[in-house]
Design a protein around this motif. Structure first.
Motif, PDB file in Angstrom:
ATOM      1  N   THR A  23      32.247  40.482  40.654  1.00 27.59           N
ATOM      2  CA  THR A  23      32.908  41.779  40.787  1.00 27.59           C
ATOM      3  C   THR A  23      33.411  41.985  42.206  1.00 27.59           C
ATOM      4  O   THR A  23      34.423  42.645  42.419  1.00 27.59           O
ATOM      5  CB  THR A  23      31.959  42.922  40.404  1.00 27.59           C
ATOM      6  OG1 THR A  23      30.778  42.827  41.206  1.00 27.59           O
ATOM      7  CG2 THR A  23      31.602  42.853  38.936  1.00 27.59           C
ATOM      8  N   ALA A  24      32.744  41.390  43.189  1.00 29.24           N
ATOM      9  CA  ALA A  24      33.183  41.534  44.574  1.00 29.24           C
ATOM     10  C   ALA A  24      34.357  40.618  44.893  1.00 29.24           C
ATOM     11  O   ALA A  24      35.200  40.942  45.708  1.00 29.24           O
ATOM     12  CB  ALA A  24      32.022  41.227  45.520  1.00 29.24           C
ATOM     13  N   ARG A  25      34.418  39.459  44.253  1.00 29.45           N
ATOM     14  CA  ARG A  25      35.487  38.496  44.537  1.00 29.45           C
ATOM     15  C   ARG A  25      35.886  37.798  43.238  1.00 29.45           C
ATOM     16  O   ARG A  25      35.300  36.796  42.855  1.00 29.45           O
ATOM     17  CB  ARG A  25      35.016  37.467  45.562  1.00 29.45           C
ATOM     18  CG  ARG A  25      36.119  36.531  46.021  1.00 29.45           C
ATOM     19  CD  ARG A  25      35.642  35.615  47.132  1.00 29.45           C
ATOM     20  NE  ARG A  25      34.522  34.797  46.742  1.00 29.45           N
ATOM     21  CZ  ARG A  25      34.638  33.588  46.210  1.00 29.45           C
ATOM     22  NH1 ARG A  25      35.802  33.072  45.979  1.00 29.45           N
ATOM     23  NH2 ARG A  25      33.569  32.901  45.908  1.00 29.45           N
ATOM     24  N   PRO A  26      36.855  38.343  42.524  1.00 30.03           N
ATOM     25  CA  PRO A  26      37.253  37.717  41.263  1.00 30.03           C
ATOM     26  C   PRO A  26      37.935  36.377  41.491  1.00 30.03           C
ATOM     27  O   PRO A  26      38.460  36.113  42.565  1.00 30.03           O
ATOM     28  CB  PRO A  26      38.225  38.730  40.653  1.00 30.03           C
ATOM     29  CG  PRO A  26      38.727  39.514  41.811  1.00 30.03           C
ATOM     30  CD  PRO A  26      37.636  39.524  42.837  1.00 30.03           C
ATOM     31  N   ALA A  27      37.933  35.532  40.462  1.00 25.66           N
ATOM     32  CA  ALA A  27      38.549  34.214  40.558  1.00 25.66           C
ATOM     33  C   ALA A  27      40.070  34.319  40.553  1.00 25.66           C
ATOM     34  O   ALA A  27      40.745  33.457  41.083  1.00 25.66           O
ATOM     35  CB  ALA A  27      38.073  33.334  39.409  1.00 25.66           C
ATOM     36  N   VAL A  28      40.626  35.361  39.953  1.00 26.98           N
ATOM     37  CA  VAL A  28      42.074  35.545  39.940  1.00 26.98           C
ATOM     38  C   VAL A  28      42.471  36.443  41.104  1.00 26.98           C
ATOM     39  O   VAL A  28      41.625  37.066  41.725  1.00 26.98           O
ATOM     40  CB  VAL A  28      42.553  36.168  38.611  1.00 26.98           C
ATOM     41  CG1 VAL A  28      42.267  35.245  37.460  1.00 26.98           C
ATOM     42  CG2 VAL A  28      41.938  37.520  38.380  1.00 26.98           C
ATOM     43  N   MET A  29      43.778  36.510  41.364  1.00 27.87           N
ATOM     44  CA  MET A  29      44.228  37.351  42.472  1.00 27.87           C
ATOM     45  C   MET A  29      44.058  38.827  42.098  1.00 27.87           C
ATOM     46  O   MET A  29      44.561  39.272  41.077  1.00 27.87           O
ATOM     47  CB  MET A  29      45.660  37.011  42.852  1.00 27.87           C
ATOM     48  CG  MET A  29      46.665  37.114  41.743  1.00 27.87           C
ATOM     49  SD  MET A  29      48.318  36.599  42.230  1.00 27.87           S
ATOM     50  CE  MET A  29      48.240  34.867  41.869  1.00 27.87           C
ATOM     51  N   PRO A  30      43.343  39.594  42.914  1.00 29.66           N
ATOM     52  CA  PRO A  30      43.150  41.016  42.603  1.00 29.66           C
ATOM     53  C   PRO A  30      44.454  41.790  42.709  1.00 29.66           C
ATOM     54  O   PRO A  30      45.324  41.448  43.514  1.00 29.66           O
ATOM     55  CB  PRO A  30      42.143  41.491  43.645  1.00 29.66           C
ATOM     56  CG  PRO A  30      41.971  40.394  44.618  1.00 29.66           C
ATOM     57  CD  PRO A  30      42.658  39.177  44.114  1.00 29.66           C
ATOM     58  N   MET A  31      44.583  42.826  41.890  1.00 29.44           N
ATOM     59  CA  MET A  31      45.817  43.616  41.899  1.00 29.44           C
ATOM     60  C   MET A  31      45.512  45.079  41.635  1.00 29.44           C
ATOM     61  O   MET A  31      44.482  45.422  41.079  1.00 29.44           O
ATOM     62  CB  MET A  31      46.802  43.101  40.859  1.00 29.44           C
ATOM     63  CG  MET A  31      46.418  43.405  39.437  1.00 29.44           C
ATOM     64  SD  MET A  31      47.798  43.113  38.338  1.00 29.44           S
ATOM     65  CE  MET A  31      47.386  44.272  37.052  1.00 29.44           C
ATOM     66  N   ASP A  32      46.437  45.917  42.063  1.00 29.04           N
ATOM     67  CA  ASP A  32      46.468  47.342  41.735  1.00 29.04           C
ATOM     68  C   ASP A  32      47.825  47.605  41.107  1.00 29.04           C
ATOM     69  O   ASP A  32      48.820  47.002  41.506  1.00 29.04           O
ATOM     70  CB  ASP A  32      46.318  48.225  42.979  1.00 29.04           C
ATOM     71  CG  ASP A  32      44.931  48.161  43.588  1.00 29.04           C
ATOM     72  OD1 ASP A  32      43.962  47.906  42.844  1.00 29.04           O
ATOM     73  OD2 ASP A  32      44.813  48.370  44.806  1.00 29.04           O
TER      74      ASP A  32
END
Length: 141
Positions: A23-32
């Motif tokens: 939850t702190a560092r997802p394997a995919v690129m984080p997005m908003d």
């Protein structure tokens, strides 16, 4: 000489977190993503990624973002390697209400920002009601 505590499951935990993410560092690129007036805005976090390695493709209603953070070159022995490296990819399935022919992309400080305008046909509009002068009636509400 360094004294190191060994944990046989540490490497397994690290590999699992790298592949599945946390939850702190997802394997995919984080997005908003959000709507801002007549546009849909998406921001992807890509720290340490060169803008030249980012690739955007649109096919039908699918927007694909690919980026690469290359591996470290050289013979240096890594002490810690927590930042994921390699090719990252993410697909967004977008609705028919967006104008995919006019997507704008910008990259600043490790953040890729996409502005996707809402299609003209999807915007709210007024429809005028025409009346003929002969048959006017009052509508009770």
């Amino acid at each position: 000489m360094m004294l190191m505590r060994t944990d046989p499951f540490r490497e397994l935990d690290r590999l699992t977190q790298q592949m599945l993410g946390t939850t702190a560092r997802p394997a995919v690129m984080p997005m908003d993503a959000w709507r801002d007036g007549d546009a849909f805005v998406v921001e992807f976090d890509l720290p340490g990624v060169s803008p030249d390695s980012v690739d955007l493709d649109v096919e039908r209603n699918v927007l694909t973002v690919r980026a690469e953070r290359p591996a470290k070159n050289g013979d240096a022995e890594m002490i810690a390697a927590e930042r994921p490296r390699g090719v990252f990819s993410r697909q967004l399935f977008l609705g028919d209400t967006l104008d995919l022919d006019h997507v704008e992309a910008s990259y600043y400080s490790g953040v890729l920002t996409l502005r996707i305008p809402v299609a003209e046909t999807a915007k709210p509009r007024k429809i005028e009601i025409s009346t003929s002068g002969e048959d006017r009636r009052a509508i009770d509400a």
